[in-house]
Every structure is written in structure tokens, then in C-alpha cells.
Write an enzyme that holds these catalytic residues in place. Structure first.
Site, PDB file in Angstrom:
ATOM      1  N   LYS A  35     -30.154   9.743  37.244  1.00 59.50           N
ATOM      2  CA  LYS A  35     -29.279   8.991  36.334  1.00 59.50           C
ATOM      3  C   LYS A  35     -27.849   8.931  36.876  1.00 59.50           C
ATOM      4  CE  LYS A  35     -27.493  11.081  32.491  1.00 59.50           C
ATOM      5  NZ  LYS A  35     -26.022  10.954  32.439  1.00 59.50           N
ATOM      6  N   CYS A 130     -16.039  13.169  23.865  1.00 56.78           N
ATOM      7  CA  CYS A 130     -17.453  13.034  23.555  1.00 56.78           C
ATOM      8  C   CYS A 130     -17.931  14.386  23.061  1.00 56.78           C
ATOM      9  CB  CYS A 130     -18.240  12.566  24.760  1.00 56.78           C
ATOM     10  SG  CYS A 130     -18.371  13.806  26.006  1.00 56.78           S
ATOM     11  N   ARG A 135     -12.997  15.894  28.140  1.00 58.94           N
ATOM     12  CA  ARG A 135     -13.209  15.119  29.363  1.00 58.94           C
ATOM     13  C   ARG A 135     -12.046  14.199  29.728  1.00 58.94           C
ATOM     14  NH1 ARG A 135     -19.632  13.795  29.261  1.00 58.94           N
ATOM     15  NH2 ARG A 135     -19.425  13.865  31.489  1.00 58.94           N
ATOM     16  N   ASP A 138      -7.262  12.794  34.194  1.00 61.33           N
ATOM     17  CA  ASP A 138      -6.035  12.932  34.982  1.00 61.33           C
ATOM     18  C   ASP A 138      -6.294  12.949  36.492  1.00 61.33           C
ATOM     19  OD1 ASP A 138      -7.309  15.352  34.122  1.00 61.33           O
ATOM     20  OD2 ASP A 138      -5.695  16.484  35.061  1.00 61.33           O
ATOM     21  N   LEU A 139      -7.408  13.538  36.919  1.00 61.07           N
ATOM     22  CA  LEU A 139      -7.669  13.632  38.363  1.00 61.07           C
ATOM     23  C   LEU A 139      -8.062  12.272  38.941  1.00 61.07           C
ATOM     24  CD1 LEU A 139      -9.607  17.018  38.262  1.00 61.07           C
ATOM     25  CD2 LEU A 139      -7.250  16.653  39.003  1.00 61.07           C
ATOM     26  N   ASP A 319     -25.577  20.765  33.226  1.00 50.72           N
ATOM     27  CA  ASP A 319     -26.577  19.890  32.593  1.00 50.72           C
ATOM     28  C   ASP A 319     -27.933  20.568  32.388  1.00 50.72           C
ATOM     29  OD1 ASP A 319     -24.704  17.887  32.460  1.00 50.72           O
ATOM     30  OD2 ASP A 319     -25.526  16.690  34.098  1.00 50.72           O
ATOM     31  N   ARG A 411     -31.166   8.315  26.606  1.00 52.04           N
ATOM     32  CA  ARG A 411     -30.065   8.006  27.511  1.00 52.04           C
ATOM     33  C   ARG A 411     -30.385   8.485  28.922  1.00 52.04           C
ATOM     34  NH1 ARG A 411     -24.432  10.010  25.864  1.00 52.04           N
ATOM     35  NH2 ARG A 411     -24.299   9.277  27.995  1.00 52.04           N
TER      36      ARG A 411
HETATM   37  C1  UD1 Z   1     -20.489  14.405  35.706  1.00 49.68           C
HETATM   38  C2  UD1 Z   1     -21.874  14.080  35.201  1.00 49.68           C
HETATM   39  C3  UD1 Z   1     -22.277  15.039  34.080  1.00 49.68           C
HETATM   40  C4  UD1 Z   1     -22.123  16.481  34.541  1.00 49.68           C
HETATM   41  C5  UD1 Z   1     -20.721  16.724  35.111  1.00 49.68           C
HETATM   42  C6  UD1 Z   1     -20.555  18.115  35.694  1.00 49.68           C
HETATM   43  C7  UD1 Z   1     -22.003  11.705  35.592  1.00 49.68           C
HETATM   44  C8  UD1 Z   1     -22.097  10.344  35.021  1.00 49.68           C
HETATM   45  N1  UD1 Z   1     -21.897  12.730  34.724  1.00 49.68           N
HETATM   46  O1  UD1 Z   1     -19.587  14.183  34.622  1.00 49.68           O
HETATM   47  O2  UD1 Z   1     -23.647  14.779  33.732  1.00 49.68           O
HETATM   48  O3  UD1 Z   1     -22.335  17.338  33.439  1.00 49.68           O
HETATM   49  O4  UD1 Z   1     -20.456  15.770  36.143  1.00 49.68           O
HETATM   50  O5  UD1 Z   1     -21.494  18.346  36.670  1.00 49.68           O
HETATM   51  O6  UD1 Z   1     -22.080  11.885  36.793  1.00 49.68           O
HETATM   52  N2  UD1 Z   1     -11.839  17.070  34.417  1.00 49.68           N
HETATM   53  C9  UD1 Z   1     -10.481  17.064  34.285  1.00 49.68           C
HETATM   54  N3  UD1 Z   1      -9.791  15.953  34.707  1.00 49.68           N
HETATM   55  C10 UD1 Z   1     -10.419  14.879  35.255  1.00 49.68           C
HETATM   56  C11 UD1 Z   1     -11.821  14.901  35.373  1.00 49.68           C
HETATM   57  C12 UD1 Z   1     -12.512  16.017  34.952  1.00 49.68           C
HETATM   58  O7  UD1 Z   1      -9.886  18.014  33.803  1.00 49.68           O
HETATM   59  O8  UD1 Z   1      -9.732  13.904  35.617  1.00 49.68           O
HETATM   60  C13 UD1 Z   1     -12.606  18.253  33.947  1.00 49.68           C
HETATM   61  C14 UD1 Z   1     -13.538  17.902  32.800  1.00 49.68           C
HETATM   62  O9  UD1 Z   1     -12.877  17.948  31.569  1.00 49.68           O
HETATM   63  C15 UD1 Z   1     -14.570  18.982  32.915  1.00 49.68           C
HETATM   64  C16 UD1 Z   1     -14.662  19.216  34.420  1.00 49.68           C
HETATM   65  O10 UD1 Z   1     -13.468  18.673  34.978  1.00 49.68           O
HETATM   66  O11 UD1 Z   1     -14.133  20.156  32.312  1.00 49.68           O
HETATM   67  C17 UD1 Z   1     -15.853  18.586  35.089  1.00 49.68           C
HETATM   68  O12 UD1 Z   1     -15.863  17.222  34.872  1.00 49.68           O
HETATM   69  P1  UD1 Z   1     -16.446  16.178  35.934  1.00 49.68           P
HETATM   70  O13 UD1 Z   1     -16.981  16.913  37.123  1.00 49.68           O
HETATM   71  O14 UD1 Z   1     -15.433  15.132  36.147  1.00 49.68           O
HETATM   72  O15 UD1 Z   1     -17.666  15.580  35.120  1.00 49.68           O
HETATM   73  P2  UD1 Z   1     -18.018  14.070  34.899  1.00 49.68           P
HETATM   74  O16 UD1 Z   1     -17.821  13.309  36.165  1.00 49.68           O
HETATM   75  O17 UD1 Z   1     -17.396  13.574  33.663  1.00 49.68           O
END
Ligand code: UD1
Length: 430
Positions: A35, A130, A135, A138-139, A319, A411
Site C-alpha cells: 500500500k 488523524c 502527524r 514540518d520536515l 504498523d 483502506r
Molecule cells: C508512513 C506510512 C505509515 C507508517 C509511518 C511510519 C505511508 C503512506 N504511511 O507515514 O503507514 O506508519 O510511515 O513508518 O507511507 N513527523 C514530523 N514532521 C514531519 C513528518 C513526520 O514530526 O514533517 C513525525 C510524525 O509526526 C511521526 C513520525 O515523524 O511521529 C513518523 O512519521 P512519518 O515517518 O513521516 O510517517 P508517514 O510518512 O506519515
């Protein structure tokens, strides 16, 4: 029309999955494409104006929503077979991903990088929080701004403008999967070299890099801490690519087999992708026999408690945490789960408690005292993986378990109840 859609939405939330405890799972099951790789690759597909043909695509609702979003931008998506999807983009497309679609799928934030790189403009609604945590993005923003984009928040949307993006050096404070993917996609069409440090190493990130390279990108290092991208002017206009198998779907079947004391073979998998799970299952005394592209899992022996910490890959996947929690609820002794990725991912514990589990949650730590039996009752899926976890709990609970909000499960899992039934489970949708 609107009324009809609203009614469909209501019916969706009313759908329930009913599970009765039964025989240990037995047989063979084939895993679908990943997915999360598919969602990223569909976003990347809008960066060419030719045709992208994707194989091993899971026909799940998240993928259908992403296809709908890129269609709203002007692409055409056509299923060519059960798991083959064609995407055709045109030279002129829209660059706005509207809220009514984005709110259905958080991963639509992955369109920001590709839109900026291809069209120099993007307007993507922010998906908001969510069920599993806040989530933030910023990065993603830090990386895209580093590449030269101008971003602006405006009434719940992020709008961006850019000339040709410029290669740069970016350090991620945390190895975010989504941020790594957005930056990698944008940098692939930038001018010059981009070096991104402390990136996510998830197999889905590597799959996206392989897909981009198949389109003509020059990306090295995906799967390590540092990714180097030499920007190219444009991509090929004909690409055929096969998506990797879904390690989380594979893991869900593995845990279901272990929980029921079953013995199954999960096919079409890449065992190193779920090694952290295999290692933990073995520690719990589950037999896990990895072969080239399949894995046999047998849970016949007594199970032992284990401790898990979720971490970025190659650590234990967040996950898979909920599914493990269901299994550990009936393993004698004390198991501990520490959730390090999402702050709000223990909601399934409340539902498992209603089934008789003894789980204490304190912040990011869940302490599970194994009980002899769970009891079937009415429970509610709060997110996709919680839904899968409750199905596993239903398979081992005494009596009948009714899982509400079944649409969450659709989903990420194709036809889950039929496939579990083929392994001998007593499960149906109402
Ligand atoms: C992706 C996966 C999700 C999985 C997650 C972690 C997809 C569509 N979804 O989600 O199924 O559970 O990786 O393996 O691929 N964070 C920040 N700032 C940012 C981005 C992230 O602080 O700009 C934090 C998030 O709040 C969270 C952590 O980083 O605590 C991990 O998030 P991230 O690796 O970005 O997960 P997703 O890409 O949203």
C-alpha cells in the site's frame, strides 16, 4: 447525488465484520503489493506526461482514493487487470488537490513535491490530524523550501510556487518516511545534486527510488541513511514497474497464524522486509521459516511474552504493533510495547480490554498481562491496523466478535475476510 454519496458513507460506517473463534489457520495465502509504496509511486507518476503501468497494485480503498485524486488533477487511471493499473498524464494538468479528497487520504500530502517539481505550483489541502496522532509536515516543508520552493499556509491549504528547484543539502531531524519521499521526488527533477541525510530507510522508500530511477531519475543510496539525487530535466514517457509485496499485510497474516496456533505459508513476500517481526515472533516461540519468496509460520507451541519498541526501519514497524498487541493479550506473562513513532497509537487497547484483555497504557508504554481467554463482543476499529488487530483478537476470542467501522480495514487490506476464510477462519461481513 450528494444524498446518495452521504448514504453510501453511512452504509460504509455501518459495515461490520463478524468473527467467531474457530480452527487454527491452515493453508497458503498470497500477499498483495505494498500500500505505502503504491501511494508514493502514484504521486510520482504525475511527474511524467507519458504512461506509467504499475503491476502488483493492491485494489484497496486508499489506492482508489489516490487514483481519484490524481484524476482530479487531470490524469487518467485505468485498471488493466486485477492488479495492473495504467496512469496517463497530460502535459497540462491542474495543481490543486482539494480538501474533500485529501481528507480521505493523508498520504495525498505526497503530491506536494511532485506538483512543485513538475508544474512549479501546488495547492494541497492539509489533511489535518488523524486517529493515530498529530502527524505534522514540518520536515516536508523544510526540505521543499531548501530546494527553493516558496510555501504559504492559507486557510487549511499549503500553496507553493517554485521556478526550477535547485539541488541542495538537507538534514532531516527525524527519518520521516513521507518527508524523505516528498523531497526525493522533488529533487529528482531539480537542477544539480541534492544530498539528504538521516533519511527513512523503509523498503517503500527504496521502492519509490527504484521506480523513479526506472523513470530516468538518478538516485543513489536509498535504503541507507544518505540519499544522493542528481536532478534530471525530464522523465521517460513509458514506464512499467512492479510494486514490492506488502510487508505489513504479510505480517498481519503471520501474527494471525501464530495467534490461532495455526500453520500457514505466506507467499509473494520479501522476508528481509519483515525480519524485525520474524525475530520477535521467534522470541515468542513461534516457528518462522523464511524461504526465498515465502515464509512458513507455525504457532503450535506454548508462546512466551516479549517486549517491543517501535522504531524507524529496520526497527520494529509501528504498523505491526496493534496486531502484536492482540496476540500478546493471550500470552501468559507480562509483555511490554513502547510506541516511539505515533503518540496516539494505543487506541486498540481500549477495545481489547472490552474483550477481557489486561492492558495498562501509560503514555507511550503499554503493559500487557496475558489472560487465558478473550471474549467476543462488539468492538470498533479506530484505524486501519487497529481493525486488523481486532480481527486477530476475534479469531482467538471465545464466541462472536463484531467489529464495527469495517471500512477502515478496506483502506489497506484487499478482501481480507475472504482470504482469511480461505485459511479456515469463520469470518464474514454484514
Ligand atoms: C508512513 C506510512 C505509515 C507508517 C509511518 C511510519 C505511508 C503512506 N504511511 O507515514 O503507514 O506508519 O510511515 O513508518 O507511507 N513527523 C514530523 N514532521 C514531519 C513528518 C513526520 O514530526 O514533517 C513525525 C510524525 O509526526 C511521526 C513520525 O515523524 O511521529 C513518523 O512519521 P512519518 O515517518 O513521516 O510517517 P508517514 O510518512 O506519515
Amino acid at each position: 447525488m450528494r444524498l446518495l454519496l452521504e448514504q453510501q458513507g453511512d452504509n460504509q460506517t455501518l459495515e461490520r465484520i463478524v468473527v467467531r473463534s474457530g480452527k487454527p489457520l491452515q493453508g497458503k495465502i498470497r500477499v498483495c503489493g505494498a500500500k505505502n509504496a503504491t501511494l508514493a509511486i502514484l504521486s510520482a507518476a504525475i511527474m511524467t506526461d507519458g504512461e506509467v503501468i504499475l503491476e502488483n497494485v493492491p485494489d484497496i480503498s486508499d489506492v482508489r482514493v489516490m487514483a481519484e485524486i490524481i484524476e482530479a488533477l487531470g490524469a487518467r487511471s485505468t485498471w488493466l487487470g486485477e492488479d495492473t493499473l495504467s496512469i496517463k498524464c497530460s502535459p497540462v494538468m491542474g495543481y490543486e488537490a482539494p480538501y474533500h479528497l485529501v481528507k480521505k487520504l493523508r498520504a495525498s500530502n505526497l503530491l506536494l513535491g511532485p506538483l512543485l517539481a513538475r508544474f512549479g505550483a501546488a495547492r494541497v489541502a492539509l489533511p489535518g490530524g488523524c486517529n493515530i496522532g498529530s502527524r505534522p509536515m514540518d520536515l516536508h516543508f523544510k526540505g521543499l523550501i531548501g530546494l527553493g520552493a516558496e510555501l504559504r499556509m492559507d486557510r487549511g491549504n499549503v500553496s507553493g510556487r517554485a521556478g526550477r528547484l535547485q539541488g541542495t543539502k538537507i538534514y532531516l531531524d527525524f527519518p520521516s518516511v513521507g518527508a524523505t519521499e516528498n523531497i526525493m521526488m522533488a529533487a529528482a527533477l531539480a537542477e544539480g545534486q541534492t544530498v539528504v541525510e538521516n533519511v527513512a530507510k523503509e523498503p517503500e522508500v527504496v521502492d519509490l527510488a527504484n521506480f523513479l530511477n526506472a523513470m530516468g531519475a538518478k538516485i543513489r543510496g536509498a535504503g541507507t541513511d544518505v540519499i544522493k539525487i542528481e536532478g534530471v530535466q525530464r522523465f521517460r514517457d513509458q514506464v512499467r514497474y512492479s510494486i514490492i509485496p506488502d510487508r505489513i499485510e504479510a505480517g498481519t497474516f503471520m501474527v494471525a497464524a501464530a495467534a490461532t496456533g495455526g500453520d500457514i505459508v505466506v507467499e509473494n513476500v520479501i522476508p528481509p522486509h519483515f525480519e524485525p517481526l520474524s525475530a520477535k515472533l521467534r522470541e515468542a516461540n513461534v516457528l518462522v521459516e523464511e524461504r526465498d519468496d515465502s515464509v512458513r509460520v507455525s504457532g503450535a507451541g506454548p508462546l512466551y511474552p516479549i517486549n517491543i519498541k517501535t522504531m524507524p526501519y529496520p526497527g520494529f514497524a509501528t504498523d505491526m504493533q496493534s496486531q502484536l498487541m492482540s496476540l500478546l493479550s493471550v500470552v501468559p506473562g507480562t509483555s511490554v510495547i513502547v510506541e516511539n513513532i505515533f503518540e496516539n497509537r494505543f487506541q486498540v487497547a481500549q477495545e481489547l480490554r472490552r474483550m477481557g484483555a489486561r492492558i495498562k497504557v501509560e503514555g507511550r508504554v503499554a503493559i500487557i498481562e496475558g489472560v487465558a481467554h478473550l471474549q467476543g463482543t462488539q468492538v470498533r476499529a479506530t484505524d486501519l491496523r487497529a481493525g486488523a488487530a481486532l480481527i486477530i483478537a476475534g479469531l482467538i476470542a471465545e464466541g462472536r466478535t463484531e467489529i464495527q467501522n469495517a471500512h477502515f480495514i478496506d483502506r489497506g487490506y484487499w478482501n481480507l475476510e475472504n482470504r482469511l476464510r480461505s485459511l479456515g477462519a469463520d469470518i464474514k461481513r454484514e
